[in-house]
Motif scaffolding. Structure first.
Motif, PDB file in Angstrom:
ATOM      1  N   LEU A   7      -7.264  14.475 -15.714  1.00 45.38           N
ATOM      2  CA  LEU A   7      -7.317  14.169 -17.081  1.00 45.38           C
ATOM      3  C   LEU A   7      -8.737  13.274 -17.329  1.00 45.38           C
ATOM      4  N   PHE A   8      -9.355  12.998 -16.376  1.00 44.85           N
ATOM      5  CA  PHE A   8     -10.879  12.655 -16.690  1.00 44.85           C
ATOM      6  C   PHE A   8     -11.841  13.689 -16.589  1.00 44.85           C
ATOM      7  N   GLN A  31     -12.119  16.117 -18.752  1.00 44.27           N
ATOM      8  CA  GLN A  31     -12.215  16.755 -20.086  1.00 44.27           C
ATOM      9  C   GLN A  31     -13.547  16.602 -20.958  1.00 44.27           C
ATOM     10  N   PHE A  85      -3.365  15.444 -10.750  1.00 45.39           N
ATOM     11  CA  PHE A  85      -3.072  15.622 -12.281  1.00 45.39           C
ATOM     12  C   PHE A  85      -3.669  14.483 -13.093  1.00 45.39           C
ATOM     13  N   THR A  86      -3.594  13.253 -12.555  1.00 44.28           N
ATOM     14  CA  THR A  86      -4.086  12.063 -13.141  1.00 44.28           C
ATOM     15  C   THR A  86      -5.684  12.239 -12.974  1.00 44.28           C
ATOM     16  N   THR A 114       3.544  12.755  -4.883  1.00 43.79           N
ATOM     17  CA  THR A 114       2.645  11.767  -5.247  1.00 43.79           C
ATOM     18  C   THR A 114       1.243  12.465  -5.245  1.00 43.79           C
ATOM     19  N   LEU A 153     -15.787  11.972 -13.553  1.00 46.26           N
ATOM     20  CA  LEU A 153     -15.512  10.756 -13.236  1.00 46.26           C
ATOM     21  C   LEU A 153     -16.552   9.963 -12.543  1.00 46.26           C
ATOM     22  N   GLY A 199       0.678  14.350  -8.322  1.00 48.38           N
ATOM     23  CA  GLY A 199       0.605  13.570  -9.602  1.00 48.38           C
ATOM     24  C   GLY A 199      -0.772  12.911  -9.559  1.00 48.38           C
ATOM     25  N   PHE A 219      -9.784   6.760  -6.424  1.00 46.85           N
ATOM     26  CA  PHE A 219     -10.694   7.162  -7.304  1.00 46.85           C
ATOM     27  C   PHE A 219     -12.191   6.659  -6.764  1.00 46.85           C
TER      28      PHE A 219
END
Lengths: 261, 291
Positions: free
Chosen positions: A45-46, A48, A41-42, A35, A53, A38, A192
């Motif tokens: 993705l922000f 880039q 990883f998620t 978890t 974020l 993951g 987040f």
């Protein structure tokens, strides 16, 4: 003092019962690791095309993930096992036996059970938080962790109070035993920083479901970016919600009629 | 809970004409769905809570909408809104919980009377799931309406500068895509659930197997924003076909439609064969609780 002794006995019994299912512990450790991977990883993705974020640098946002993981582990260890029990007791009417015990009922219902499944999450969360803190710009001094610990505790109090108040609702609405599960799902938003959400979400996550006080504010405190009125607000919020959960439980008990009577 | 009455007992009557058989079959389907729908309606309150419990796509919608508004990502802000609305919608229709039911029926021995029915127990679970979906519809449409009211841009296409309109042929294909995604998910969970014939607590196995679902299915982020390698890896797992593939069909952005359906079909056939194999072994092994 008597309550401290009781608490130790409760936990001792729970731990003894848990160790019967040792394979579960391995499972939950695996679970926590995947978890967390993951989530990281998620989060990545922000980051880039130079996006940050909610304006949070990578390692700062990682602290939020770490604090969320700690809180998640705390919840799994101390809150969830008790919460499921309350709804069960109300449904079967066995709450009567608890009410007859010469102990404060809320105390009994809140601390009776302890589950070790959350421990991997707590350890992983602490690890990530310390790692991220070391790589922040500038790296965090050890005092930052100590100061940051205070709002984390306040966040835990808040989490407990809301969970208990929602669990109390089952006194009237026995079928609502999924309500805490719904809350758990909404809490995912705390992974987040709050500033990453649109305005409407921020309002909800600050005043209605106060997720901002659970992870974002403690992270800001650690990073030395907190505005002190918010810090004070978080303390007041936590104490008020604790008092409310206490009052609400007493109020609900007045209309408790036990099952099948 | 008393089992619903069986309306026809001659399911093996192969000597009936085909038309007659079909009528019997359809009547049975209707009765099953009606009974289970009535059962589910009783749990309206819980179903509403379940809609909230599956609100993760809406949380991610907020994050990605904000991120796409502030910087450039593979999807424009309005495309992000539509994508996550579609994800929420698909997610509501592919929810599967057969393992809770099945494990409980095994452990408590309730499966035994159902084994005597002239009908495979799997059909009861299928009917329960489909009816529960139906009972969910008003709740999730309400939530979706609320989100569109909050973000009206969702219906506006910045690329063309007009109102967004779905590509109707892709929207039509979304229906079989959603239901085959559901079937694949159902077969995965039901196959793992069959493990309950041998071991206790199969749910933790399922939880473990489904962990990557949260971030590889496209629920946490559209696969379009994945780095190329991660995207390739994800497409080799069954997870994107449960959410991402149907959701892109709903929003009309799907590519590789043939490949998508081919992969899902392959999974379904494979899982079905495995499931029947384990089922036959399991029933032989099953000694009912208290029998």
């Amino acid at each position: 003092m008597r309550y401290l002794k009781l608490l130790l006995t409760f936990w001792h019994v729970s731990v003894a019962a848990e160790t019967e299912y040792r394979s579960n512990f391995v499972m939950s450790a695996l679970n926590s690791m995947v978890t967390l991977a993951g989530a990281i990883f998620t989060l990545s993705l922000f980051y880039q095309n130079g996006h940050q974020l909610g304006g949070w640098p990578w390692h700062d946002a990682l602290i939020v993930v770490g604090l969320f993981t700690i809180l998640d582990g705390f919840s799994q260890t101390f809150l969830t096992p008790n919460r499921t029990r309350v709804t069960e007791l109300v449904r079967q009417g066995t709450l009567d036996f608890v009410l007859l015990k010469p102990v404060d009922t809320q105390f009994w219902l809140s601390f009776r059970a302890l589950s070790l499944w959350g421990i991997p999450n707590i350890l992983l969360g602490i690890g990530i938080t310390i790692y991220a803190g070391m790589h922040c710009e500038p790296p965090l001094h050890w005092t930052a962790y100590v100061i940051g610990f205070i709002p984390v505790i306040l966040g835990m109090i808040l989490l407990y109070s809301i969970g208990f108040a929602l669990g109390t609702l089952t006194i009237w609405f026995t079928k609502l035993f999924n309500i805490t599960m719904a809350m758990q799902a909404m809490l995912e938003a705390g992974r987040f920083p709050i500033s990453a959400y649109p305005n409407a979400y921020r309002v909800i996550f600050t005043f209605i479901l106060p997720i901002a006080f659970m992870t974002t504010l403690p992270a800001q405190t650690m990073l030395g970016r907190v505005e002190w009125p918010w810090f004070a607000g978080s303390a007041i919020f936590a104490i008020c919600s604790l008092a409310f959960s206490r009052w609400f439980w007493g109020y609900a008990l007045r209309s408790y009629t036990s099952a099948s009577s | 809970m008393t089992p619903p009455p069986v309306y026809s007992t001659n399911s093996t009557a192969t000597d009936q004409p085909v038309g007659q058989q079909l009528v019997t079959f359809l009547r049975r389907v209707r009765v099953f769905l009606a009974v289970y729908y009535a059962l589910m309606i009783e749990y309206r309150g819980e179903i509403l809570l379940w809609v909230f419990a599956t609100a993760l796509p809406l949380i991610m919608l907020g994050l990605w909408y904000q991120a796409a508004s502030d910087s450039t990502f593979a999807l424009s802000p309005d495309a992000m809104l539509r994508y996550f609305l579609a994800v929420f919608f698909v997610r509501q229709l592919v929810v599967v919980w057969v393992i809770h039911e099945f494990e409980w029926e095994i452990v408590s021995g309730r499966l035994t009377p159902y084994l005597l029915w002239p009908l495979d127990p799997a059909w009861r679970y299928v009917a329960a799931h489909l009816s529960e979906q139906l009972a969910r519809v008003p709740f999730f449409l309400l939530v979706m309406g609320l989100v569109i009211w909050m973000f009206p841009e969702a219906l506006h296409d910045t690329e063309t500068g007009t109102w967004w309109s779905p590509k109707s042929w892709q929207l039509l294909l979304a229906i079989p895509a959603i239901y085959s995604a559901w079937l694949m998910r159902f077969l995965i969970q039901y196959t793992i659930a069959l493990g309950a014939f041998w071991v206790e607590r199969v749910q933790s196995f399922e939880n473990l197997a489904m962990l990557p679902y949260l971030f590889l299915s496209g629920m946490a982020a559209p696969l379009d924003v994945f780095p190329p390698l991660a995207q390739k890896i994800a497409m080799w797992t069954p997870f994107p076909y449960m959410i991402y593939f149907p959701a892109t069909l709903v929003t009309g952005r799907a590519t590789n439609i043939v490949q998508g359906f081919a992969v899902i079909t392959a999974w379904i056939v494979g899982l079905f064969l495995l499931n029947r194999f384990i089922w036959r072994r399991g029933v032989k092994n099953y000694s009912a609780m208290g029998a």
